[in-house]
Design a protein around this motif. Structure first.
Motif, mmCIF file in Angstrom:
data_model
loop_
_atom_site.group_PDB
_atom_site.id
_atom_site.type_symbol
_atom_site.label_atom_id
_atom_site.label_comp_id
_atom_site.label_asym_id
_atom_site.label_seq_id
_atom_site.Cartn_x
_atom_site.Cartn_y
_atom_site.Cartn_z
ATOM 1 N N VAL A 37 -5.159 -16.434 -32.130
ATOM 2 C CA VAL A 37 -6.233 -16.256 -33.111
ATOM 3 C C VAL A 37 -6.220 -14.840 -33.669
ATOM 4 O O VAL A 37 -6.365 -14.608 -34.868
ATOM 5 N N GLU A 38 -6.030 -13.911 -32.744
ATOM 6 C CA GLU A 38 -5.999 -12.523 -33.181
ATOM 7 C C GLU A 38 -4.838 -12.255 -34.138
ATOM 8 O O GLU A 38 -4.989 -11.610 -35.172
ATOM 9 N N HIS A 39 -3.655 -12.826 -33.764
ATOM 10 C CA HIS A 39 -2.485 -12.662 -34.639
ATOM 11 C C HIS A 39 -2.710 -13.363 -35.979
ATOM 12 O O HIS A 39 -2.304 -12.866 -37.026
ATOM 13 N N GLU A 40 -3.321 -14.555 -35.958
ATOM 14 C CA GLU A 40 -3.572 -15.309 -37.196
ATOM 15 C C GLU A 40 -4.507 -14.537 -38.119
ATOM 16 O O GLU A 40 -4.316 -14.494 -39.331
ATOM 17 N N GLU A 41 -5.533 -13.932 -37.526
ATOM 18 C CA GLU A 41 -6.452 -13.127 -38.330
ATOM 19 C C GLU A 41 -5.736 -11.955 -38.977
ATOM 20 O O GLU A 41 -6.001 -11.609 -40.137
ATOM 21 N N ASP A 42 -4.815 -11.358 -38.233
ATOM 22 C CA ASP A 42 -4.034 -10.258 -38.807
ATOM 23 C C ASP A 42 -3.195 -10.735 -39.992
ATOM 24 O O ASP A 42 -3.092 -10.066 -41.023
ATOM 25 N N ARG A 43 -2.563 -11.918 -39.783
ATOM 26 C CA ARG A 43 -1.723 -12.450 -40.857
ATOM 27 C C ARG A 43 -2.551 -12.774 -42.098
ATOM 28 O O ARG A 43 -2.134 -12.542 -43.231
ATOM 29 N N GLU A 44 -3.743 -13.380 -41.905
ATOM 30 C CA GLU A 44 -4.606 -13.721 -43.036
ATOM 31 C C GLU A 44 -5.052 -12.456 -43.770
ATOM 32 O O GLU A 44 -5.119 -12.433 -45.001
ATOM 33 N N LYS A 46 -3.445 -9.623 -43.899
ATOM 34 C CA LYS A 46 -2.296 -9.102 -44.653
ATOM 35 C C LYS A 46 -2.027 -9.939 -45.899
ATOM 36 O O LYS A 46 -1.699 -9.438 -46.964
ATOM 37 N N LYS A 47 -2.197 -11.277 -45.761
ATOM 38 C CA LYS A 47 -1.954 -12.182 -46.891
ATOM 39 C C LYS A 47 -2.956 -11.923 -48.008
ATOM 40 O O LYS A 47 -2.622 -11.910 -49.191
ATOM 41 N N MET A 48 -4.224 -11.707 -47.612
ATOM 42 C CA MET A 48 -5.257 -11.413 -48.605
ATOM 43 C C MET A 48 -4.963 -10.112 -49.339
ATOM 44 O O MET A 48 -5.133 -10.013 -50.551
ATOM 45 N N LYS A 49 -4.510 -9.131 -48.580
ATOM 46 C CA LYS A 49 -4.155 -7.866 -49.220
ATOM 47 C C LYS A 49 -2.994 -8.054 -50.195
ATOM 48 O O LYS A 49 -2.984 -7.503 -51.294
ATOM 49 N N THR A 50 -2.017 -8.872 -49.758
ATOM 50 C CA THR A 50 -0.850 -9.118 -50.626
ATOM 51 C C THR A 50 -1.270 -9.851 -51.900
ATOM 52 O O THR A 50 -0.853 -9.500 -53.005
ATOM 53 N N ASN A 51 -2.102 -10.905 -51.754
ATOM 54 C CA ASN A 51 -2.565 -11.661 -52.914
ATOM 55 C C ASN A 51 -3.378 -10.778 -53.859
ATOM 56 O O ASN A 51 -3.257 -10.869 -55.082
ATOM 57 N N LEU A 52 -4.223 -9.955 -53.272
ATOM 58 C CA LEU A 52 -5.035 -9.057 -54.082
ATOM 59 C C LEU A 52 -4.159 -8.095 -54.866
ATOM 60 O O LEU A 52 -4.377 -7.852 -56.055
#
Length: 438
Positions: A37-44, A46-52
Motif C-alpha cells: 500500500v505504501e509503495h502504491e501510494e508512492d507510485r500514484e 509520482k504518476k499524479m506529478k507526471t500527469n500534472l
C-alpha cells in the motif's frame, strides 16, 4: 538457583526466537500488504506529478502555438534571396482574402489587392478576379461548337477577410468579363497599403505568385513567365498543380511590384500588368472598360514553333505579325475580306508583333476615343492576304463592348477558284455533318 535462572532465560529466548520464525501467515501477509500500500501510494503520487507536468507542458504548448512568433507552418518558406523576401513582405501587405456566397451556399474564394484608398470616406477598392462571382458551371451551349460562356452573379454576397482577422462586406462596383476582373468597395476603419504595378513583364522572367490560404496565411509559389502564341494573357509556369486559392492573387517581380493577376485556376494564365494598368485607367476615368471587338483570334509568328515560323518566312518572306487563326462568322473583318491565315502586322499605324501588344493597343484606342453614345470605332489595319500574296491597308469598323469577346468561327471547308469558298456558320457545319452521317 543461578542455574535455574539461566535455564529460564534460555528457554524464554528460545521461545521468542521460535515465535519470530514461526509467525503466523496472516500476520506476515498483513505486513507485506502494508508495504505494498505504501509503495502504491508512492507510485500514484509520482504518476499524479507526471500527469500534472504533462498537462502543464501541453497547456504551455497550446499557448505557445497561439503566439505569432511560434506559429507552425507545414510547408517551409521558399529559399530565395533577401531582395525577394523583402519584395514578398512588402507586396503581402496589400494582399487580402475574399469569399463569396449565394443563397447561403459558398460560391468561390479568391485573393485580391488594394488599388485605391479614400481617407475621407474610409473606403478602399480591391482588384480581384471576376471568378469570385462567376457561376461554377458554364451556360448550356446552343450548338456543340460554341465556346464556354458563364453567368456572373452580381448579387452574390462577398466577404473581405482583412489582415487583422476581421471581416467586412465587399460591394461590387464593376466587373469586366473579357479579362475576368472585378472591383469591390470595402468600408473599414484602418488605412490600407496599395499595391504597386509594374509597366511590363518579360517572357521567361522569374516571378512569385502570392495568395492567401483560408486562415489568411501567406502562400508563395515560385515560377516563370511563359508566353503562348494565341493568347493575350501570359502563363505562370511551375511544376505543381495550381489551387483555387491562388485565383486573384498577384504575380510579383523581385522588386515587389505586381506584374500580373493570376486568373485561371489550375491552368496557370494571368492577366499581365500592362493590361491591368490599361483596365484600371479606363475604369477610373469612365467607370467601365470598353474594348474593340475585332472578331479575330491570332497567333504571334514570333512565338510559333521555329519550324513553322521558318516555313512562313520561306514561303512568304514574313517573320513578324499576327496570323489570323479564327474569325467570327458575320464579323466586319469577314465582310471586308479578311480570312483565316492572313497576317496583320500594323494597327492604326503602329507595328504589332504579339497579342499582348494588340490588347494594349485596343485599350488605348478606347481611351482616346471613348464615347458612351457611340458603340463603334474605326480601326486602320494593314493585312497581308496570304492566298493572293497581297498587302493592303483597310479601315475596319468594329463594335466596342465590355462583354467577353467570343470568337464563333466562320468556316471555309472548300476552296473555290478565288482561294476561298463561301463562309459557313457553325450551325451550317453541324447541319452538314449531321446530313453526311445520315
Amino acid at each position: 538457583m543461578v542455574a535455574a535462572v539461566d535455564y529460564c532465560s534460555a528457554l524464554l529466548f528460545s521461545m521468542a526466537a521460535d515465535k519470530a520464525v514461526t509467525r503466523s501467515p496472516e500476520r506476515s501477509r498483513t505486513t507485506r500488504s502494508g508495504d505494498d500500500v505504501e509503495h502504491e501510494e508512492d507510485r500514484e503520487a509520482k504518476k499524479m506529478k507526471t500527469n500534472l507536468a504533462t498537462e502543464e507542458a501541453a497547456a504551455d504548448d497550446r499557448v505557445e502555438k497561439l503566439l505569432p512568433t511560434r506559429h507552425y507552418f507545414e510547408k517551409p518558406l521558399l529559399a530565395m534571396p533577401d531582395s525577394a523576401k523583402k519584395a514578398v513582405l512588402s507586396a503581402a501587405r496589400s494582399l487580402i482574402g475574399l469569399s463569396s456566397f449565394r443563397g447561403g451556399e459558398p460560391l468561390a474564394r479568391s485573393a485580391g489587392v488594394w488599388i485605391n484608398w479614400d481617407e475621407g470616406s474610409r473606403k478602399g477598392v480591391v482588384l480581384t478576379t471576376a471568378h469570385l462571382i462567376r457561376a461554377k458551371k458554364p451556360l448550356v451551349k446552343s450548338h456543340r461548337r460554341c465556346k464556354d460562356q458563364y453567368l456572373y452573379h452580381r448579387d452574390a454576397q462577398v466577404i473581405v477577410h482583412l489582415l487583422d482577422e476581421t471581416t467586412a462586406e465587399g460591394r461590387l462596383l464593376y466587373h469586366q468579363e473579357h479579362y475576368d476582373i472585378a472591383f469591390f468597395m470595402v468600408a473599414m476603419d484602418q488605412r490600407v497599403q496599395l499595391a504597386s504595378f509594374a509597366d511590363t513583364v518579360n517572357n521567361g522572367q522569374v516571378t512569385l505568385l502570392l495568395a492567401r490560404e483560408e486562415n489568411l496565411d501567406l502562400k508563395i509559389t515560385h515560377g516563370k513567365v511563359k508566353r503562348k502564341a494565341g493568347h493575350h494573357f501570359l502563363y505562370f509556369s511551375q511544376d505543381n498543380e495550381y489551387e483555387d486559392d491562388g485565383c486573384g492573387g498577384p504575380v510579383i517581380d523581385f522588386d515587389g511590384k505586381v506584374v500580373g493577376m493570376f486568373n485561371g485556376c489550375r491552368r496557370g494564365p494571368f492577366v499581365p500588368s500592362s493590361v491591368l494598368n490599361g483596365c484600371m485607367d479606363l475604369w477610373r476615368n469612365f467607370g467601365c472598360i470598353l474594348r474593340p471587338h475585332l472578331g479575330l483570334q491570332f497567333e504571334a509568328i514570333k512565338f510559333l514553333d521555329p519550324t513553322r515560323g521558318e516555313y512562313i518566312w520561306r514561303k512568304l518572306n514574313i517573320d513578324d505579325g499576327l496570323v489570323v487563326e479564327e474569325m467570327s462568322a458575320g464579323s466586319h473583318a469577314e465582310k471586308i475580306g479578311i480570312r483565316v491565315g492572313d497576317i496583320i502586322d500594323c494597327i492604326n499605324g503602329e507595328r504589332i508583333s504579339t497579342t499582348l501588344e494588340l490588347e494594349n493597343k485596343l485599350l488605348s484606342i478606347c481611351m482616346c476615343n471613348f464615347n458612351r453614345g457611340n458603340l463603334e470605332v474605326d480601326v486602320s489595319i494593314r493585312v497581308f492576304h496570304t492566298a493572293k500574296r497581297l498587302r493592303r491597308t483597310i479601315n475596319l469598323t468594329v463594335n466596342v463592348s465590355d462583354r467577353k469577346e467570343v470568337i464563333e468561327q466562320a468556316y471555309y471547308p472548300v476552296t473555290n477558284g478565288e482561294g476561298f469558298s463561301a463562309a459557313m456558320s457553325p450551325e451550317q457545319v453541324d447541319s452538314d455533318s449531321n446530313s453526311d452521317s445520315e
